[in-house]
Design an enzyme around this catalytic site. Structure first.
Site, PDB file in Angstrom:
ATOM      1  N   GLU A 213      41.782  42.997 -58.453  1.00 24.65           N
ATOM      2  CA  GLU A 213      41.424  43.887 -57.351  1.00 24.65           C
ATOM      3  C   GLU A 213      40.128  43.364 -56.754  1.00 24.65           C
ATOM      4  O   GLU A 213      39.119  43.301 -57.437  1.00 24.65           O
ATOM      5  CB  GLU A 213      41.212  45.320 -57.853  1.00 24.65           C
ATOM      6  CG  GLU A 213      42.470  45.977 -58.341  1.00 24.65           C
ATOM      7  CD  GLU A 213      42.232  47.384 -58.861  1.00 24.65           C
ATOM      8  OE1 GLU A 213      41.067  47.774 -59.109  1.00 24.65           O
ATOM      9  OE2 GLU A 213      43.228  48.094 -59.037  1.00 24.65           O
TER      10      GLU A 213
ATOM     11  N   ARG B 186      29.780  24.258 -45.135  1.00 21.62           N
ATOM     12  CA  ARG B 186      29.880  25.051 -43.909  1.00 21.62           C
ATOM     13  C   ARG B 186      28.643  25.927 -43.826  1.00 21.62           C
ATOM     14  O   ARG B 186      28.332  26.665 -44.735  1.00 21.62           O
ATOM     15  CB  ARG B 186      31.138  25.916 -43.924  1.00 21.62           C
ATOM     16  CG  ARG B 186      32.422  25.123 -43.946  1.00 21.62           C
ATOM     17  CD  ARG B 186      33.630  26.057 -43.925  1.00 21.62           C
ATOM     18  NE  ARG B 186      34.875  25.334 -44.021  1.00 21.62           N
ATOM     19  CZ  ARG B 186      35.594  24.930 -42.982  1.00 21.62           C
ATOM     20  NH1 ARG B 186      35.194  25.182 -41.760  1.00 21.62           N
ATOM     21  NH2 ARG B 186      36.729  24.274 -43.160  1.00 21.62           N
TER      22      ARG B 186
ATOM     23  N   HIS C 176      25.304  29.833 -41.103  1.00 21.94           N
ATOM     24  CA  HIS C 176      25.614  30.486 -39.828  1.00 21.94           C
ATOM     25  C   HIS C 176      25.135  31.933 -39.756  1.00 21.94           C
ATOM     26  O   HIS C 176      25.108  32.634 -40.759  1.00 21.94           O
ATOM     27  CB  HIS C 176      27.132  30.469 -39.592  1.00 21.94           C
ATOM     28  CG  HIS C 176      27.722  29.110 -39.630  1.00 21.94           C
ATOM     29  ND1 HIS C 176      28.939  28.849 -40.210  1.00 21.94           N
ATOM     30  CD2 HIS C 176      27.273  27.918 -39.153  1.00 21.94           C
ATOM     31  CE1 HIS C 176      29.218  27.555 -40.094  1.00 21.94           C
ATOM     32  NE2 HIS C 176      28.217  26.975 -39.464  1.00 21.94           N
TER      33      HIS C 176
ATOM     34  N   HIS D  39      24.618  32.472 -43.534  1.00 23.71           N
ATOM     35  CA  HIS D  39      25.545  32.269 -44.648  1.00 23.71           C
ATOM     36  C   HIS D  39      26.156  30.876 -44.576  1.00 23.71           C
ATOM     37  O   HIS D  39      26.490  30.390 -43.501  1.00 23.71           O
ATOM     38  CB  HIS D  39      26.660  33.327 -44.575  1.00 23.71           C
ATOM     39  CG  HIS D  39      27.735  33.116 -45.585  1.00 23.71           C
ATOM     40  ND1 HIS D  39      29.025  32.760 -45.228  1.00 23.71           N
ATOM     41  CD2 HIS D  39      27.721  33.199 -46.931  1.00 23.71           C
ATOM     42  CE1 HIS D  39      29.748  32.648 -46.334  1.00 23.71           C
ATOM     43  NE2 HIS D  39      28.984  32.908 -47.371  1.00 23.71           N
TER      44      HIS D  39
ATOM     45  N   TYR E 189      36.942  36.358 -45.857  1.00 24.64           N
ATOM     46  CA  TYR E 189      35.818  37.199 -45.472  1.00 24.64           C
ATOM     47  C   TYR E 189      36.353  38.452 -44.790  1.00 24.64           C
ATOM     48  O   TYR E 189      37.262  38.376 -43.978  1.00 24.64           O
ATOM     49  CB  TYR E 189      34.956  36.561 -44.392  1.00 24.64           C
ATOM     50  CG  TYR E 189      34.636  35.115 -44.463  1.00 24.64           C
ATOM     51  CD1 TYR E 189      33.322  34.713 -44.612  1.00 24.64           C
ATOM     52  CD2 TYR E 189      35.612  34.140 -44.316  1.00 24.64           C
ATOM     53  CE1 TYR E 189      32.992  33.374 -44.621  1.00 24.64           C
ATOM     54  CE2 TYR E 189      35.289  32.804 -44.345  1.00 24.64           C
ATOM     55  CZ  TYR E 189      33.980  32.423 -44.491  1.00 24.64           C
ATOM     56  OH  TYR E 189      33.659  31.099 -44.503  1.00 24.64           O
TER      57      TYR E 189
ATOM     58  N   LYS F 239      29.014  20.320 -35.246  1.00 26.11           N
ATOM     59  CA  LYS F 239      28.164  21.468 -34.906  1.00 26.11           C
ATOM     60  C   LYS F 239      27.079  21.699 -35.966  1.00 26.11           C
ATOM     61  O   LYS F 239      25.912  21.891 -35.639  1.00 26.11           O
ATOM     62  CB  LYS F 239      29.047  22.704 -34.755  1.00 26.11           C
ATOM     63  CG  LYS F 239      28.314  23.963 -34.388  1.00 26.11           C
ATOM     64  CD  LYS F 239      29.323  25.102 -34.258  1.00 26.11           C
ATOM     65  CE  LYS F 239      28.621  26.430 -34.199  1.00 26.11           C
ATOM     66  NZ  LYS F 239      29.559  27.541 -34.222  1.00 26.11           N
ATOM     67  N   ASP F 240      27.480  21.668 -37.246  1.00 27.85           N
ATOM     68  CA  ASP F 240      26.512  21.931 -38.309  1.00 27.85           C
ATOM     69  C   ASP F 240      25.480  20.812 -38.476  1.00 27.85           C
ATOM     70  O   ASP F 240      24.381  21.044 -38.975  1.00 27.85           O
ATOM     71  CB  ASP F 240      27.219  22.201 -39.637  1.00 27.85           C
ATOM     72  CG  ASP F 240      27.848  23.592 -39.688  1.00 27.85           C
ATOM     73  OD1 ASP F 240      27.506  24.441 -38.831  1.00 27.85           O
ATOM     74  OD2 ASP F 240      28.680  23.840 -40.573  1.00 27.85           O
TER      75      ASP F 240
END
Length: 175
Positions: free
Chosen positions: A28, A54, A57, A113, A126, A161-162
Site C-alpha cells: 500500500e 533528473r 527542479h 527535487h 509522483y 535542459k538540466d
C-alpha cells in the site's frame, strides 16, 4: 503505513508495509486519510536508466507538493529547501527510495527535487498538488558547490535542459 518527520519542516518519509509471498508482493503506497489536507490533482511516471540524473527542479509559480514513490528499481532522491523564510533554506536532504523497502517521500511546496537512477531500470511515480507549468520551471545545477550535495557519481547522464540549470547563487538573485 508510518509517517516519519525529518528536520525539514513538512518533509516526510512514508514507510509502507510490504506483504511478500511466493507469488510476489503487495504494497500500500498511499492513503488519503494520512494526507487529508492535501489535494493531489496530477500524477505522472518516469523511467530512468542507471546513472540518469533528473533535476533539481522547482516551479516558481503554481508550486507543487509531491508524493514520490518507486515502482521499480532504486533512486537517490534529493530535495533542496528553497523556502526563503525556512530555517533550512539552501540545505538539502537525500534518501534512497527503492521498490524493496517501500519508502516514499512527501515533499512540501518550495523544494527543488531531483534524483539519480541507481539500478538498470528505475520507474518513479509522483502525485502532485498542482499541474506542471513549463513556463514557471527552474532548475538548480546538480553539482553546484554551494549546495554541498555528495552524489555517488561524477558524470551522470543529464538532459540538455538540466545541463543549463542555475547555480544556487543565481537562483537567490531571482528572489
Amino acid at each position: 503505513m508510518k509517517i516519519i518527520s525529518t528536520k525539514f519542516s513538512g518533509l516526510k518519509i512514508i514507510q509502507s508495509k510490504i506483504f511478500k509471498d511466493s507469488r510476489g508482493f503487495f504494497r500500500e503506497d498511499f492513503k488519503k486519510k494520512k494526507f487529508k489536507d492535501k489535494k493531489f490533482v496530477f500524477a505522472c511516471t518516469s523511467s530512468s536508466k542507471k546513472n540518469v540524473l533528473r533535476g533539481l527542479h522547482l516551479q516558481t509559480k503554481f508550486s507543487q507538493e509531491k508524493y514520490v514513490s518507486i515502482l521499480k528499481g532504486a533512486i537517490l532522491d534529493v530535495v533542496v529547501d528553497l523556502r526563503k523564510k525556512s530555517k533550512t533554506f539552501g540545505k538539502h536532504f537525500k534518501i534512497i527510495l527503492s521498490d524493496s523497502h517501500a519508502k516514499s517521500l512527501f515533499i512540501p511546496a518550495g523544494f527543488a527535487h531531483g534524483f539519480l537512477g541507481l539500478k538498470k531500470e528505475n520507474i518513479v511515480y509522483y502525485y502532485c498538488t498542482n499541474y506542471r507549468s513549463a513556463k514557471h520551471e527552474v532548475g538548480l545545477l546538480w553539482n553546484d558547490k554551494d549546495l554541498k550535495i555528495k552524489w555517488p557519481i561524477k558524470k551522470p547522464i543529464l538532459s540538455k535542459k538540466d545541463k543549463k540549470n542555475l547555480k544556487f547563487s543565481e537562483y537567490k538573485r531571482l528572489l
